[in-house]
Design an enzyme around this catalytic site. Structure first.
Site, short mmCIF file in Angstrom:
data_model
loop_
_atom_site.label_atom_id
_atom_site.label_comp_id
_atom_site.label_asym_id
_atom_site.label_seq_id
_atom_site.Cartn_x
_atom_site.Cartn_y
_atom_site.Cartn_z
CG ASP A 9 -1.63 1.26 1.47
OD1 ASP A 9 -2.31 1.71 0.54
OD2 ASP A 9 -1.52 1.83 2.59
CG ASP A 11 -1.86 7.64 0.33
OD1 ASP A 11 -1.02 8.55 0.32
OD2 ASP A 11 -2.60 7.39 -0.64
C1 XBP Z 1 -5.46 6.17 0.29
C2 XBP Z 1 -6.60 7.02 0.05
C3 XBP Z 1 -6.41 8.17 -0.83
C4 XBP Z 1 -5.55 9.28 -0.22
C5 XBP Z 1 -5.55 10.52 -1.08
O1 XBP Z 1 -5.88 4.92 0.83
O2 XBP Z 1 -7.69 6.77 0.53
O3 XBP Z 1 -7.69 8.71 -1.13
O4 XBP Z 1 -6.10 9.66 1.02
O5 XBP Z 1 -5.23 10.24 -2.41
P1 XBP Z 1 -4.89 3.66 0.80
P2 XBP Z 1 -6.17 10.74 -3.61
O6 XBP Z 1 -3.72 3.99 1.66
O7 XBP Z 1 -5.71 2.55 1.41
O8 XBP Z 1 -4.53 3.36 -0.61
O9 XBP Z 1 -6.52 12.16 -3.36
O10 XBP Z 1 -5.33 10.53 -4.85
O11 XBP Z 1 -7.39 9.86 -3.59
MG MG Z 2 -2.97 3.15 3.42
#
Ligand code: XBP
Ligand code: MG
Length: 257
Positions: A9, A11
Site C-alpha cells: 500500500d 498512503d
Molecule cells: C489512500 C486514500 C487516498 C488518499 C488521497 O488509501 O484513501 O484517497 O487519502 O489520495 P490507501 P487521492 O492507503 O488505502 O490506498 O486524493 O489521490 O485519492
Molecule cells: Mg494506506
C-alpha cells in the site's frame, strides 16, 4: 506456500502521507478557492473512512455542510480541488515535508536481494505515487516495482479488493504467495477479502483500527536504533523477540502460516 511477492500500500504505509501531505494539501486547495472549509486532524481522521480524495470531499459536502452551504457546482468543483490538492501534495514532497516510514527502504532492498517480486496496490492517484517514489526513493525507483496499480487503473477503491485482484491477475500469483503490507482497516479489508496474508504497519490515523485477521501488526518495520513493537496479529506469537521485520522474519511467518 512460499512467499514470492510483496504488495505495498502507499498512503500511511510507505510514509505518513495523510498526516504530512494530503490533509495540509486539501486545506491549501480549499483556501485558494476562497472556501472556509478546514479539515482539522480529528475531522480528517473521521473522513479517512472514505477512500479516495474526491469521494472524501463529496462525503464532507453531504455530511458536514448545511444544504445552503453546499456548492451548487460540486461536480465540477471537486475534481478541480482534487487536481490542486495533488499539486500542493507534490510540492510538499518536493519540499521534503514527507519522509519514508522506518524500515521501508531497508525492506525494499532486502526484498530485491532475496528475489522477491514487488508491486504497489493503492487507492491513490498514479501521479501521487510516482511523485512520492521518485522523490523519496530516488529516480528510477518506480522501475523497481513490477506493477504499480493505482486508482487510475482500478477506480473501485479499497475496501474493495479490486486493486489486489488486479495485481494477482497481472502478476499471475495466488493470494497465498503474496504478502500485503497495509496500514489501515480499509486496506486490510481489501487484502483479506482475497485471503492475502497481511502485515499491518499501523499509521498515525489508524491507531484504533480493527486488524482482525492480519498475520502480524507492528507499529512500524523497525530500523537500526529504532526497534519495532509487535502489537498483535495471528502469527505474532511465532516470531519471538525481534527489533525489526526483515525478509527472514516474513519468511518465518509464512512458513508457519
Ligand atoms: C489512500 C486514500 C487516498 C488518499 C488521497 O488509501 O484513501 O484517497 O487519502 O489520495 P490507501 P487521492 O492507503 O488505502 O490506498 O486524493 O489521490 O485519492
Ligand atoms: Mg494506506
Amino acid at each position: 506456500m512460499t512467499l514470492k511477492a510483496l504488495l505495498f500500500d502507499v498512503d500511511g504505509t510507505l510514509a505518513e502521507t495523510e498526516r504530512d501531505g494530503h490533509r495540509p494539501a486539501f486545506n491549501k486547495a480549499f483556501a485558494d478557492h476562497g472556501l472556509d472549509w478546514h479539515w482539522d486532524e480529528s475531522l480528517y481522521g473521521e473522513l479517512l473512512a472514505v477512500t479516495g480524495g474526491q469521494e472524501r470531499m463529496h462525503r464532507y459536502i453531504t455530511d458536514h455542510l448545511e444544504p445552503d452551504q453546499r456548492p451548487a457546482d460540486a461536480e465540477d468543483l471537486v475534481p478541480r480541488l482534487h487536481r490542486l490538492k495533488n499539486e500542493y501534495y507534490a510540492q510538499l514532497i518536493a519540499d521534503g515535508e514527507i519522509a519514508l516510514r522506518p524500515g521501508i527502504r531497508r525492506i525494499l532492498d532486502e526484498a530485491r536481494e532475496h528475489g522477491l517480486r514487488l508491486a504497489i496496490a493503492t487507492t491513490t492517484t498514479r501521479v501521487n505515487v510516482l511523485a512520492l517514489l521518485d522523490s523519496l526513493l530516488g529516480p528510477g525507483a518506480r522501475d523497481g516495482f513490477e506493477l504499480i496499480a493505482t486508482a487510475d487503473e482500478v477506480p473501485d477503491k479499497k475496501p474493495s479488493p479490486a486493486v489486489y485482484t488486479y495485481c494477482l491477475e497481472r502478476m499471475g500469483l495466488a493470494a497465498g504467495e503474496c504478502l500485503a503490507i497495509e496500514d489501515s482497516e480499509n486496506g486490510v479489508r481489501a487484502s483479506l477479502a482475497l485471503g492475502i496474508p497481511t502485515l499491518v504497519t499501523v499509521s498515525e490515523y489508524n491507531r484504533d483500527g480493527d486488524f482482525d485477521g492480519a498475520l502480524l501488526v507492528v507499529d512500524h518495520l523497525g530500523d537500526p536504533g529504532l526497534p519495532c513493537r509487535i502489537l498483535g496479529g495471528q502469527a505474532a506469537g511465532r516470531l519471538g523477540r525481534v527489533d525489526r521485520i526483515g525478509v527472514p522474519e516474513l519468511q518465518a511467518l509464512f512458513a508457519d502460516a
